[in-house]
Design a protein around this motif. Sequence first.
Motif, PDB file in Angstrom:
ATOM      1  N   UNK A  72       0.784  -1.709  -0.130  1.00 51.58           N
ATOM      2  CA  UNK A  72      -0.213   0.193  -0.072  1.00 51.58           C
ATOM      3  C   UNK A  72       0.660   1.052  -0.269  1.00 51.58           C
ATOM      4  N   UNK A  73       1.952   1.167   0.823  1.00 49.77           N
ATOM      5  CA  UNK A  73       3.146   2.301   0.820  1.00 49.77           C
ATOM      6  C   UNK A  73       3.395   2.834  -0.785  1.00 49.77           C
ATOM      7  N   UNK A  74       3.905   1.547  -1.214  1.00 55.85           N
ATOM      8  CA  UNK A  74       4.342   1.877  -2.954  1.00 55.85           C
ATOM      9  C   UNK A  74       3.705   1.996  -3.443  1.00 55.85           C
ATOM     10  N   UNK A  75       1.915   1.450  -3.424  1.00 54.99           N
ATOM     11  CA  UNK A  75       1.238   2.270  -4.374  1.00 54.99           C
ATOM     12  C   UNK A  75       0.917   3.488  -4.022  1.00 54.99           C
ATOM     13  N   UNK A  76       0.976   4.372  -3.118  1.00 56.90           N
ATOM     14  CA  UNK A  76       0.887   5.693  -3.173  1.00 56.90           C
ATOM     15  C   UNK A  76       1.844   6.570  -3.422  1.00 56.90           C
ATOM     16  N   UNK A  77       3.137   5.775  -2.759  1.00 52.33           N
ATOM     17  CA  UNK A  77       4.468   6.478  -3.167  1.00 52.33           C
ATOM     18  C   UNK A  77       4.451   6.852  -5.541  1.00 52.33           C
ATOM     19  N   UNK A  78       4.108   5.806  -5.787  1.00 53.33           N
ATOM     20  CA  UNK A  78       4.705   5.802  -6.311  1.00 53.33           C
ATOM     21  C   UNK A  78       2.944   5.664  -7.886  1.00 53.33           C
TER      22      UNK A  78
END
Length: 137
Positions: A72-78
């Motif tokens: 979820x963090x990667x999805x939000x960051x990228x």
Amino acid sequence: MDEDESLHRFSLHPTGADLDEVRGLLAAQTRLEKGAQGDGDTELMKLCCVQLFNAAVLEDVLLIWKAKSASMDADSSIDIQLLCGSGLARTKAFLSNQRLPEAEAALQRLLRCEAGGDFEDFSVAGHAAWYAAYYAP
């Protein structure tokens, strides 16, 4: 390597062997993040995706998608737009021609985001310029 080191070493426009190193770095961080959210450096992952976006190699689309979907963090960051360094139409065509579940998932997400207005006024040059300003010292 952290975000600052990668930016200093490869710039926003890596070429040649440096692109292979960026791909390897992104793959390693993606594996860490997919293993346990927070184990990968999502800011470094985002920078690697920007670097690959700027290189505009269609074969990198799935690597960027794997990074984005690692957590979820990667999805939000990228940003979803980082899949489209070769342009939205070319990226959709590339994904449509792949026979992989992750390609279908990426294509469906792109289509939903496009329908939702996330690609309104999108251009590769404009997005690259935005990130150049974002990463400017």
